[in-house]
Design an enzyme around this catalytic site. Structure first.
Site, short mmCIF file in Angstrom:
data_model
loop_
_atom_site.label_atom_id
_atom_site.label_comp_id
_atom_site.label_asym_id
_atom_site.label_seq_id
_atom_site.Cartn_x
_atom_site.Cartn_y
_atom_site.Cartn_z
N LYS B 40 21.24 7.16 -16.09
CA LYS B 40 22.00 8.44 -16.75
C LYS B 40 23.26 8.10 -17.26
O LYS B 40 23.44 8.82 -18.66
CB LYS B 40 22.22 9.50 -15.73
CG LYS B 40 22.73 10.90 -15.86
CD LYS B 40 22.81 11.83 -14.61
CE LYS B 40 21.39 12.37 -14.31
NZ LYS B 40 21.73 13.45 -13.45
N ARG B 110 26.80 13.34 -9.75
CA ARG B 110 25.54 13.17 -9.78
C ARG B 110 25.38 11.57 -9.54
O ARG B 110 26.16 10.66 -10.16
CB ARG B 110 24.79 13.44 -10.98
CG ARG B 110 24.67 14.80 -11.32
CD ARG B 110 24.52 15.06 -12.78
NE ARG B 110 24.64 16.11 -13.31
CZ ARG B 110 23.83 17.31 -13.35
NH1 ARG B 110 22.50 17.19 -12.89
NH2 ARG B 110 24.19 18.75 -13.88
N GLY B 119 14.97 13.64 -8.18
CA GLY B 119 15.44 14.43 -6.83
C GLY B 119 15.47 13.75 -5.67
O GLY B 119 15.51 14.33 -4.48
N MET B 121 17.92 11.48 -4.85
CA MET B 121 19.37 11.49 -4.31
C MET B 121 20.10 12.50 -4.59
O MET B 121 19.76 13.65 -5.03
CB MET B 121 20.10 10.12 -4.89
CG MET B 121 19.53 8.87 -4.45
SD MET B 121 20.31 7.58 -5.45
CE MET B 121 19.82 7.70 -6.95
N ARG B 366 16.66 10.86 -21.41
CA ARG B 366 16.02 9.61 -20.90
C ARG B 366 14.83 9.60 -21.41
O ARG B 366 13.91 10.73 -22.04
CB ARG B 366 15.90 9.46 -19.10
CG ARG B 366 15.32 10.87 -18.90
CD ARG B 366 15.47 10.83 -17.32
NE ARG B 366 14.83 12.28 -16.80
CZ ARG B 366 14.97 12.57 -15.57
NH1 ARG B 366 15.63 11.78 -14.68
NH2 ARG B 366 14.55 13.89 -15.16
N HIS B 482 9.05 19.33 -9.22
CA HIS B 482 8.71 18.36 -8.49
C HIS B 482 7.39 17.66 -8.35
O HIS B 482 7.02 16.52 -8.49
CB HIS B 482 9.47 18.61 -7.09
CG HIS B 482 9.40 17.30 -6.01
ND1 HIS B 482 8.23 17.06 -5.31
CD2 HIS B 482 10.01 16.33 -6.25
CE1 HIS B 482 8.28 15.98 -4.81
NE2 HIS B 482 9.57 15.23 -5.09
N ARG B 588 -21.50 -10.19 -5.54
CA ARG B 588 -21.44 -10.45 -4.31
C ARG B 588 -22.86 -10.06 -3.40
O ARG B 588 -23.09 -8.89 -3.39
CB ARG B 588 -20.43 -9.60 -3.20
CG ARG B 588 -18.91 -10.11 -3.43
CD ARG B 588 -18.19 -9.20 -3.25
NE ARG B 588 -18.05 -7.92 -4.25
CZ ARG B 588 -16.93 -7.27 -4.74
NH1 ARG B 588 -15.89 -7.29 -4.23
NH2 ARG B 588 -17.08 -6.32 -5.71
N ARG B 644 -22.49 -15.03 -6.40
CA ARG B 644 -21.88 -15.68 -5.28
C ARG B 644 -22.90 -15.83 -4.05
O ARG B 644 -23.55 -14.78 -3.84
CB ARG B 644 -20.61 -15.32 -4.81
CG ARG B 644 -20.10 -15.77 -3.52
CD ARG B 644 -18.83 -15.22 -2.97
NE ARG B 644 -19.17 -13.98 -2.51
CZ ARG B 644 -18.22 -13.02 -1.92
NH1 ARG B 644 -16.77 -13.43 -2.05
NH2 ARG B 644 -18.36 -12.01 -1.42
N GLU B 772 -10.77 -20.39 -2.53
CA GLU B 772 -10.28 -19.54 -1.59
C GLU B 772 -9.49 -20.02 -0.28
O GLU B 772 -9.24 -19.04 0.35
CB GLU B 772 -11.28 -18.23 -1.35
CG GLU B 772 -12.52 -18.75 -0.82
CD GLU B 772 -13.47 -17.80 -0.91
OE1 GLU B 772 -13.35 -16.54 -0.64
OE2 GLU B 772 -14.89 -18.24 -0.87
N SER B 794 -13.48 -20.01 -9.54
CA SER B 794 -13.07 -18.73 -9.41
C SER B 794 -12.07 -18.77 -8.30
O SER B 794 -12.41 -18.76 -7.03
CB SER B 794 -14.30 -17.68 -9.48
OG SER B 794 -13.71 -16.35 -9.36
N GLY B 796 -10.71 -16.99 -5.34
CA GLY B 796 -10.69 -15.61 -4.61
C GLY B 796 -9.42 -15.53 -4.01
O GLY B 796 -8.85 -15.84 -2.80
N ASN B 798 -8.01 -12.85 -2.66
CA ASN B 798 -8.18 -12.17 -1.37
C ASN B 798 -7.93 -13.15 -0.21
O ASN B 798 -7.07 -12.86 0.44
CB ASN B 798 -9.30 -11.25 -1.30
CG ASN B 798 -9.46 -10.21 -2.42
OD1 ASN B 798 -8.44 -10.02 -2.95
ND2 ASN B 798 -10.52 -9.58 -2.20
N ASP B 799 -9.10 -13.87 -0.14
CA ASP B 799 -9.00 -14.72 1.05
C ASP B 799 -7.91 -15.77 0.93
O ASP B 799 -7.39 -16.36 2.03
CB ASP B 799 -10.31 -15.53 1.11
CG ASP B 799 -11.41 -14.68 1.80
OD1 ASP B 799 -11.18 -13.49 1.95
OD2 ASP B 799 -12.49 -15.00 2.11
N CYS B 861 -11.23 -13.85 -9.22
CA CYS B 861 -12.01 -12.79 -8.78
C CYS B 861 -11.73 -12.19 -7.42
O CYS B 861 -12.30 -11.16 -7.01
CB CYS B 861 -13.45 -13.11 -8.68
SG CYS B 861 -13.87 -14.27 -7.33
N TYR B 881 -10.37 -15.94 -17.35
CA TYR B 881 -10.63 -14.84 -17.31
C TYR B 881 -10.03 -14.35 -15.81
O TYR B 881 -9.85 -15.07 -15.16
CB TYR B 881 -12.08 -14.54 -17.44
CG TYR B 881 -12.92 -14.95 -16.31
CD1 TYR B 881 -13.15 -14.16 -15.25
CD2 TYR B 881 -13.46 -16.32 -16.45
CE1 TYR B 881 -13.96 -14.64 -14.21
CE2 TYR B 881 -14.33 -16.85 -15.52
CZ TYR B 881 -14.17 -16.03 -14.27
OH TYR B 881 -15.28 -16.86 -13.11
#
Lengths: 914, 914
Positions: B40, B110, B119, B121, B366, B482, B588, B644, B772, B794, B796, B798-799, B861, B881
């Site tokens: 601002k 402000r 909204g 603060m 803004r 809001h 999977r 897989r 993984e 690939s 993995g 997540n694991d 993946c 990829y």
């Protein structure tokens, strides 16, 4: 001319050497070719070069074994001419010819791998006999009974090993013949009777395999060679290799040697000897022999043998004469060979010999297996004799085997209910339930029960049960029997040849005189005296003394790596110090919470709804925990003590069984429903990867605050009481992010300021972290950076192994067993650090931490800290210390010294270099 | 003279500049100082420089905020003189003086952070009024009622924000006064009445805080400044920052500006405007205003505002006049400002303005928040207008926001039971259970239920419930209320200002005309039309078209990273292709096993005692699995498909509830006891780290054999049926050791040879592995090495995140929430890749694999494949990829293009560089 090793490697068929001859005082090979010729072959070649009386023979290399398996179990074509030439050479040396009906050459065909695998692979003796040559042998030896007996032994052995015919077929024929003819022992069977039996044997072979027993000696020979190579892959051999970490890829050599006969009457004998006592290490010739026997008879433990020396005869009160008395000339020659071999090999030798018609032949020599006690004594003695250097003496002791010394012994002052005595085959005492089969032993052990395996005798098929048992007791066999050799190798207390023992395995009972015990009853065996005691005898903890103390003192001068212990209780700390620990590397505070007073407060803390509730419960734990630390600090007398903040998931402190919920909730003054809800709340799918470690104190900083206070107040008290400054190392577990460390460091620092203000003492402490996540290894620089970074790091390689490999220690059992069976893994990565995975993470962590804070103290406190191979790794990483369980401290001390010698970095070498 | 940034950093107290003034067409700062002045403040300075009619003011820098917190919430001493100087400068510019009883200067105070936090603060208006100056204001404005009303608003706001007195205190006084005097609305309260009320307010303050309301204007000012800084750390601000990944360390600036009044009667107004339509992106002025009101009245959504343009008035059929009609001169000035600002900032602007007595003031500008649809349209339009480059157009769209477009819409052909209509505040349709509180929304969502949050209006305290809800419906408020702003930001469908809606939250009901619905009843909201439907309406899947399609086409020309989808079923595969996936990166196979026919055979396989038993069950699965793959290959029409092998722990396929055991065991033809035993057998302490991944097929190679056969036979069939070659990529999961890969590769290769022999087809397939585990990253060279090594990798992630961080995804929830709350983590590492931990492991794996096999195909993946920040990381790693869930494919395509632009590596840049 010997081929150079590179010529062998080139494998250029026309030139390549597959067969190494030793005959007439000359040999193609020597002991440096152990990998190619196997241990036995290399030593035979070496002995032949030394001019010792070795029966002439030759070795087919381990490369042929590799090729045999690579080519679908077929032997290379260029092997045949080389074997034929070698056979001729043997024939010339002994003046006989393979297949000659007048002077037939008989040979043994034996395995011989790079590492000793006693009894694991196949052997064929007396090869070269058929219906024609047996007559020549009879004529030439002048002993037809010997010739036919040899032939029938050969038929039995060959049929079993090569033709895969069950022993029982032949045993039945022999038993039947004896019964029909009223004979009770084999010695009553005369030459003519053996001929009749041989005819029945040959008929039985024809009916078992649908073709006659091979009379073609070349067929016999090649069948035997292939069978020995094939025996490399029997299940028992594979199991043995797995237990002893021997790679499958090594393969075995085949040794073919002219037969000599210990069973040519009473001027012949066969025996096994050690140049020193393999049980105590004493410098005395040691061994056993049998008159008129073949070598297998001694090792098999079927006849109880005679001893070598007069001294030994007197010591054990034997009745039958020693070799020294019975064949003094052969004995003299033999001891001269002992001295020559020990001086040559600079180690205690294990020697097989045969005396044929008063002529001594040396069949084999190798470094002798020995008890750890003996290993220590021999190492110290040889160093003082100047035979080896002090560094070599330290290298000679297998650190892993030290465990054997660290077993408890039976308290000499305690009453002993001795029910039986046998030969003290492997030292240490063990106490456990009686089991009668190796499978029972394994099953009981897997359930955490301690068992003594009781057998008439043991065989290679029993190894898994021996491994599982705390001790072994056999009714038959001598000090060099299978049971004795294997038990010593494993470090299991063992008693063999307990002749009064009668076992009825079918009914699950054993009888010793008037005592009858059942499977599951408790006995104690004393492998040091040979006594078997009823019940659980009072044990005494091992002490360091004599050769053990001398070697340990040498290691402390050599090693650069510090040795600490993982100790959670005053008792552990005491043992650790007694074993020479230089501090505590890991005190797991949670183990202090399990006594009944503390666990109730702990549970209140866990079940509290609010911080004030938790603080109230923690306030009750504080004085108890502080007292624990005071004791620990006092015992350690100023040595460093690393204390880890609370680590395990909280659910471990709550009751898991529904039955307990009522009582526990009542004790806590909450409803069972609420307790159940809290338990459910804390349940996790993968607790190993859950709410534990520093995550607990990040959520509940008041826990860290209480623990820091207990540690620091205890430090003040212990320092005041003892007059020795105490410098605790407070360790934050499972850190992944520097911010975790910062938050908890602030809690500890603020607590320390408060304690200093309250007590007026100036505290000297360090704050560090356990590195047990891959992320922590990668971020070690970040975690250590700056004055407010970690002051020390301790690698928790148990958890690091779990996360690096994605393998839960609790669930890994069947996976790792399978992986070792099929060769994916050579070693259990939880026992011996996975150097190329977990090890690299450690290496990354160490180098990154040191890059930002060169002097940072770094140790390891996983189980690996007591594994010799892992200790060597830690030394190579240049860690400051390893920390291991108290009983493994001596193992780690020795391993650390060996690592220093290996790296050429020994602190202050004791060695006068040879 | 402006200080150089380095002078600011030096913090040399005498010289340092803490206050930046903008007044009279000149400004100390500009928009480049956003980090220092907040968004601002920087924009006010920039606008002032541009000569726009900005009320004069000054900005206290964010550095002061940092210092305020660093010094225990105290302001630096050198701030005071600079603020005093700046106040004088404002006074000079507007011709009034702070505290002058005749010409009092009134200011607003402000917040303004680097990133917009609408909204979140605190703000204080009308500061500068006390019992004396209010009289001056009354005299000067000629409007006593306005002056007293301003004063009472100020007292209320200041008391609430600075003195922490509840709103209710003042509301009660006002309500009470109105009741006693028979007044029903605030507009009926006259000047004298406000005076009486003000006296009561001041008395109430005295009794609440024990001291009088501050009459000292300096005390007011400093109290307000401190309060705004303090509001950076309110719980709602912290929550908002966590949800929007805004670091706590940024802090806020404070903007103090001369007040201008939109509530000086009917020649005054206040409003909010966008230079384009923020909902559709159309090039039309867009906004709302209220006559005779202060700015807060518009945003708060209490009065329903009027629109800016005649066109908009006609389109929505509004009754009250547009600004264009009501105040044509101000409107003309305003649109000139719009054009100037958009041209200057080269982006759609969100502008707050006030008209005081027909004079236009610009309070704020803004970059405007917009729907994704609008973002796309604006980006495309501005590029075609030449305002921005095509690359900039691509960079302008937030990939994460694309989700908004990908939500289902209501099928236009389906019957609609419309019960209510409101303003279409955020597009997309959602259907779910009615909930009336944010807490209920959060709780239901945590249990996996889909809910629509129904509220009279929303406030910042409701954010967690809005986040948890699938859609939001409010009774009050406009398009910039809001609820509307927040819902658009979150991509949640939202309808606001549904005036016919009556909510009785206490009784859990809502009424729309004659319909009464209860909490838990199902409604559907259409955020595109504003319609609320009873029940679950028929949905239509999103389609790519228009600006979306144009942007997507641009991304495909730019990006170097391939985009694949994780798809397990033909349905998933279809969606993935429709969204532009270039292949399947992860199928999977286990997800195929859960239909009733397959799961029975799967269970038989798991419960079989022997390999033949397992093979029999697998033989029944084979044709079903093959059919799945045939469909998948046909849908993907020759694009690569990575499949897989079976990965999850086997226990996941067995019933867990005791109730099911009977039926399942009967179906399997085994006893319940046996089934229970098998379940117990497969139970693991940490299944994530247990018997799963390739470990399954290492134990039961017949599973891999069946799966390889199903894949390869399907490839033959699909290729034959479609005429397009199929090239499956078979992926071995959870590899830690090269030997695991070798063993399973052999199974696959042998199966392929068999299938080739049986079908006569020549198979073209690749065998690779999922990386993984940390160990796999470290050993990537070993795993990839040679022709028989992995052909593709690939990650993995997540694991890999679970093992690298030692954190179970299933158990991480409360830990990560806490960690984000206290600032240990900025982002959930399961959503956005942990670059400095997990990311380094990926980097190690990539570089090691490519070192031994330069052309090896490498992808990712894990869920991270659809996270823009992680996609950027993957692009930097130069992966081939990313693979993500089908609905995230467009997100990944855009993120990949942005990554290429960022890296300057865009494949074939569309950009004519400016």
């Amino acid at each position: 001319m010997k081929p150079s090793p590179s010529a062998i490697e080139r494998r250029d068929p026309p030139n390549r050497k597959l067969v190494y001859v030793f005959a007439g005082g000359r040999a193609d090979g020597d002991s440096s070719l152990r990998n190619l010729l196997g241990g036995k072959g290399a030593n035979l070649a070496e002995m032949a070069s030394l001019g010792l009386p070795v029966p002439p023979g030759f070795t087919i290399t381990t490369d042929v074994c590799t090729e045999y398996y690579a080519n679908g179990k077929t032997l290379p074509g260029d092997l045949k001419p080389q074997v034929e030439d070698a056979l001729s050479a043997i024939g010339i040396a002994v003046g006989s010819t393979f297949g000659d009906v007048d002077k037939p050459l008989l040979v043994s065909v034996r395995s011989g791998a790079r590492a000793s695998m006693p009894g694991m692979m196949d052997t064929i003796l007396n090869l070269g006999l058929n219906n024609a040559t047996v007559e020549g042998l009879a004529k030439r030896s002048g002993d037809a009974r010997f010739a036919y007996d040899s032939y029938r032994r050969f038929i039995q052995m060959y049929s079993n090993v090569v033709l895969d015919i069950d022993h029982g077929v032949f045993e039945d024929i022999l038993e039947n013949y004896k019964n029909l003819n009223g004979l009770s022992t084999d010695t009553e069977v005369d030459a003519e009777a053996w001929r009749v039996i041989i005819a029945q044997y040959l008929k039985a072979v024809q009916s078992e395999i649908g073709r006659p027993f091979p009379q073609d000696l070349n067929e016999q020979l090649w069948g035997a060679i292939a069978a020995v190579f094939s025996s490399w892959h029997t299940p028992r051999a594979i199991t043995y290799r797995r237990l002893n970490s021997i790679p499958d890829s090594w393969g075995t050599a085949v040794n073919i040697q002219a037969m000599v006969f210990g069973n040519l009457g009473n001027t012949s004998a066969t025996g096994v000897a050690f140049t020193r006592n393999p049980s105590t290490g004493a410098r005395q010739y040691y061994g056993e022999f049998l008159i008129n026997a073949q070598g297998e008879d001694v090792v098999a433990g079927i006849r109880t043998p005679q001893v070598l020396t007069e001294q030994a005869k007197q010591e054990i009160g034997a009745k039958r004469p020693s070799l020294e008395a019975a064949m003094p000339q052969a004995y003299k020659e033999l001891t001269a060979v002992f001295d020559k071999l020990e001086a040559h090999y600079r180690d205690m030798q294990d020697i097989e010999f045969t005396i044929q018609d008063n002529t001594l032949w040396i069949l084999q020599t190798r470094s002798g297996k020995r008890t750890t006690e003996a290993a220590l004594r021999i190492a110290i003695d040889m160093a003082s004799e100047g035979l080896i250097t002090p560094d070599e003496a330290v290298m000679r002791v297998d650190p892993e085997a030290l465990n054997q010394l660290l077993h408890p012994t039976i308290d000499p002052d305690a009453p002993r209910h001795v029910i039986l005595t046998g030969l003290p085959a492997s030292p240490g005492a063990a106490c456990g339930e009686i089991v009668f089969s190796p499978d029972d032993a394994e099953e009981a052990a897997s359930k955490g029960r301690t068992v003594i395996l009781v057998r008439t005798e043991t065989s290679p098929e029993d190894i898994h049960g021996m491994h599982a048992a705390a001790g072994i007791l056999t009714a038959r066999g001598g000090m060099t029997s299978h049971a004795a050799v294997v038990a010593r190798g494993m470090g299991r207390p063992c008693i063999v040849g307990a002749g009064a023992l009668r076992i009825d395995a079918a009914n699950g009972t054993m009888t010793a005189g008037t005592e009858t015990l059942r499977a599951g009853d408790i006995i104690t065996i004393d492998g040091g005296t040979g006594q078997v005691l009823k019940g659980a005898a009072k044990m005494r903890q091992p002490e360091m003394s004599g050769a053990f103390g001398q070697i340990m003192a040498m290691t402390d001068n050599l090693r650069t790596l510090g040795i600490r212990a993982n100790a959670d209780t005053p008792r552990d700390a005491k043992i650790a110090r007694d074993f020479g620990a230089e501090g505590i590397g890991l005190c797991r505070t949670e183990h202090m919470f399990f006594d009944s007073a503390k666990i109730l407060a702990m549970r209140e803390m866990i079940c509290a709804d609010s911080e004030p509730g938790r603080r109230a419960a923690l306030a009750r734990i504080l004085p108890m925990q502080r007292d624990d630390f005071v004791q620990l600090f006092e015992i350690m007398g100023g040595l460093p003590v690393t204390i880890r903040l609370l680590d395990p998931p909280l659910h471990e402190f709550l009751p898991q069984a529904e039955a307990e919920i009522g009582a526990v909730s009542a004790a806590l003054g909450i409803t069972a429903t609420k307790l159940r809800a809290r338990i459910a709340d804390l349940h996790e799918v993968n607790p190993m990867l859950g709410f534990r470690g520093c995550r607990l104190a990040i959520h509940y900083p008041e826990i860290a605050e209480m623990q820091a206070r207990a540690i620091l107040e205890a430090a003040v008290i212990a320092a005041k009481q003892s007059g020795t400054p105490v410098r605790p190392e407070i360790m934050i577990p499972l850190v992944a992010y520097r911010a975790e460390f910062d938050i908890l460091r602030a809690v500890i620092v603020n607590t320390a300021k408060a304690v200093e203000a309250e007590t007026g003492a100036k505290l000297d402490y360090q704050i560090g972290t356990m590195i047990e996540l891959p992320r922590a290894c990668l971020r070690a620089a970040d975690i250590s950076q700056g004055d407010e970074g970690a002051e020390f790091l301790s690698f928790g390689t148990n958890d690091l192994t779990q996360t690096c490999l994605g393998l839960s220690r609790d669930d890994a059992g069947p996976i790792l067993t399978r992986y070792q069976e099929i060769g994916i893994l050579e070693r259990d990565p939880f026992s011996s650090i996975d150097e190329s995975g977990v090890g690299e993470l450690v290496s990354i962590g160490v180098s990154r931490a040191r890059a930002v804070k060169p002097g940072i103290k770094i140790g390891i406190c996983g189980e690996h800290g007591g594994d010799p191979k892992s200790v060597d790794f830690c030394a190579r990483m240049d860690l400051d210390y390893v920390s291991c369980s108290p009983f493994r401290v001596p193992v780690a001390r020795l391993a650390a010294a060996q690592a220093a010698i290996r790296a050429g970095s020994a602190k202050k070498s004791n060695a006068a270099k040879a």
